[in-house]
Scaffold this motif. Sequence first.
Motif, PDB file in Angstrom:
ATOM      1  N   LYS A 165     -47.547  80.218  -7.037  1.00 47.73           N
ATOM      2  CA  LYS A 165     -48.177  79.955  -8.330  1.00 47.73           C
ATOM      3  C   LYS A 165     -47.352  80.640  -9.409  1.00 47.73           C
ATOM      4  N   ASN A 184     -46.236  80.695 -13.917  1.00 47.83           N
ATOM      5  CA  ASN A 184     -46.434  80.289 -15.303  1.00 47.83           C
ATOM      6  C   ASN A 184     -45.095  79.844 -15.869  1.00 47.83           C
ATOM      7  N   ASP A 233     -47.860  77.308 -22.618  1.00 52.57           N
ATOM      8  CA  ASP A 233     -47.916  77.959 -21.305  1.00 52.57           C
ATOM      9  C   ASP A 233     -48.596  77.042 -20.304  1.00 52.57           C
ATOM     10  N   LYS A 254     -49.555  76.467 -16.142  1.00 52.67           N
ATOM     11  CA  LYS A 254     -49.683  77.069 -14.813  1.00 52.67           C
ATOM     12  C   LYS A 254     -49.357  76.008 -13.760  1.00 52.67           C
ATOM     13  N   GLU A 288     -48.644  75.138  -9.653  1.00 51.85           N
ATOM     14  CA  GLU A 288     -48.842  75.538  -8.262  1.00 51.85           C
ATOM     15  C   GLU A 288     -48.033  74.603  -7.373  1.00 51.85           C
ATOM     16  N   THR A 343     -51.897  73.046 -14.430  1.00 57.50           N
ATOM     17  CA  THR A 343     -53.036  73.447 -15.250  1.00 57.50           C
ATOM     18  C   THR A 343     -52.580  73.675 -16.680  1.00 57.50           C
TER      19      THR A 343
END
Length: 271
Positions: A78, A80, A88, A90, A92, A176
């Motif tokens: 994971k 950023n 920003d 996120k 994964e 995300t």
Amino acid sequence: MDKLPKIALPALAGIIFIIIFASRSTITIGSGEAGVLYKYFGGGVVTDEPPLGEGFHLVAPWNKVFIYEVRQQEKLEKMNVLSSNGLDIKLEASVWFQPKSEDLGKLHQEKGEQYIDRVLLPAIRSAARSVVGRYTPEQLYSSKRDAIQQEIFEETQKIVDDQYVQLNEILVRDVTLPPTIKDAIERKLRQEQESLEYEFRLVTAEKEAQKVRIEAQGKADANQILSASLTDKILQDKGIDATLKLAESPNAKIVVVGSGDDGLPLILGNN
């Protein structure tokens, strides 16, 4: 009887020495594993010979074997990252990899047992930041997921290819976005979908109207052609043919010759 303990003690010590020697001289390598041999008096890590394969092996007790898993492994990461406009994100991702068996000695000598943390994960982070930085949040959220995944794989592979690690696959499992950006993108996508549906209805209605116009024009053209072809002579001939057929009918009728508007027989009947 007094001599027995003096003989037994050396024998016992010899047995213990043999057991210790044997335990340090044998090693069993499990399924999906390989061993890198380290020779204390022979130049250290063995890199010019194949690693020890699965099964039972005899080694000198002063040498050491480092065991590596060489089957495919998975690591979930994971991180950023920043999009092209600096937001920003996120990310994964799951990476499938395995060490190159033929280069296992070099991997141990140059990278060590922590090669995943020292080589693989930094390479994935670097590639992900580079790739994601080329796209907008909207592209990351919708249409470019597969392209991003492939680009991260290719860039990571370039980094680790000469690091004795075989990269098999990288899967982007989740992207995300900040909630406000995500909501804005979803609203825009809904509006675009509604617009496409409206355009589809307009096109369908236009096609249906065009179909009706074509059918109406076809009927008008047919009537025009028929009207142009029906001369007085043709109508008179058809009237005569109809009169003859009625005259041959067994039904009761009255025929008044020459009493029609066009001089055709006028047939009167009660049936």
